[in-house]
Design an enzyme around this catalytic site. Structure first.
Site, short mmCIF file in Angstrom:
data_model
loop_
_atom_site.label_atom_id
_atom_site.label_comp_id
_atom_site.label_asym_id
_atom_site.label_seq_id
_atom_site.Cartn_x
_atom_site.Cartn_y
_atom_site.Cartn_z
N ASP A 23 39.49 103.64 45.88
CA ASP A 23 39.57 104.74 46.84
C ASP A 23 40.88 105.49 46.60
OD1 ASP A 23 39.84 106.39 49.14
OD2 ASP A 23 38.59 105.00 50.29
N THR A 47 29.45 104.79 33.50
CA THR A 47 28.41 104.68 34.52
C THR A 47 27.68 106.00 34.69
OG1 THR A 47 29.85 105.32 36.36
CG2 THR A 47 29.82 102.98 35.75
#
Length: 282
Positions: A179, A252
């Site tokens: 984050d 990803t």
């Protein structure tokens, strides 16, 4: 930790979800005080919300698919670890003798973790997160692909490092897309800080690699600054700066979408050096 902004928004159904509608969540009426997963991860294994410390994560026990819930129930006792503050024997945890162990903090839905484990079966991965669906998904992937070198830890990585792991027990540390806490008043919540590196350095063997990646450029600059300044770590790039994405870190789906939109992803690869951190070093 697990509050990665790059957690895939719409992961494919996990193995085991075939007999359920896509996105179907597990909902049933529970008696007051009844655990959500009786044989799975605990909601707050260390009672960590009583500890007065700024955290880089928020526990998220959101919707869980039937396949993820099944994996949590079936596999947690075998491959799961609740971070409760009690020391852990890594050799016993993995049951594989004296193999290298890499700690991954924050793994999202676990696809990249599973790919790295499959590509390097001689390295054990202790993957930590607080996102229940991701925990179930990674367990499901490990089971489906026969990956015995993954263990999933639930809870606060700081407690794991500080109280549960012995010195010089880790051969690597991975922090992918944590984050970024973009608001200035929240920067103190970012994981990669000098104090965190002080702790991590005591658990990493000399030569261990710290690998961070982020698509938030201001956070990347902060990571580079604090890692470069820390006496226990050296940049693996002689000229300094960021590193190209190594082949062992999978690209990803969500990251690829970001790159297509012009996002910049920065990787940092630093090595743990022999120097010990002492009071007054910094």
């Amino acid at each position: 930790m697990s509050d990665s902004v790059n957690t895939p928004a719409a992961p494919q159904p996990s193995p085991g979800d075939e007999h359920h509608h896509p996105g179907e969540s597990v909902r049933h009426t529970r008696a007051k005080g009844e655990p959500r997963f009786p044989d799975g991860p605990k909601a707050d294994p260390a009672g960590s919300h009583f500890e007065r410390r700024i955290r880089s994560f928020q526990p998220r026990r959101s919707r869980v698919t039937a396949g993820q819930a099944d994996a949590l129930q079936r596999l947690w006792a075998k491959w799961g670890l609740d971070i409760d503050g009690h020391p852990v024997d890594l050799a016993a945890l993995f049951g594989a003798g004296d193999r290298p162990v890499v700690l991954e903090i924050g793994f999202g839905m676990g696809e990249a973790t599973a790919q790295m484990a499959a590509a390097d079966p001689g390295t054990d991965i202790l993957a930590v997160d607080v996102h229940t669906p991701g925990q179930g998904n990674l367990l499901n992937l490990a089971d489906h692909h026969g990956l015995t070198n993954i263990r999933v830890a639930n809870g606060d990585a700081i407690i794991l490092l500080r109280e549960m792991l012995p010195e010089d027990s880790l051969d690597g540390l991975r922090v992918y897309f944590p984050d970024p806490w973009p608001k200035k008043r929240h920067h103190k919540r970012r994981l990669i800080q000098p104090e965190f590196l002080d702790l991590a350095a005591t658990r990493l063997r000399p030569g261990a690699i710290v690998h961070c990646a982020t698509d938030w450029e201001p956070y990347a600059e902060q990571m580079l600054e604090v890692l470069t300044a820390h006496p226990a770590f050296e940049n693996t790039r002689p000229e300094g700066g960021f590193a190209p994405r190594p082949e062992f870190r999978p690209l990803t789906r969500f990251e690829g979408q970001g790159l297509d939109k012009g996002h910049v992803v920065n990787d940092l690869l630093f090595r743990r050096v022999q120097h010990r951190v002492r009071a007054g070093d910094r």
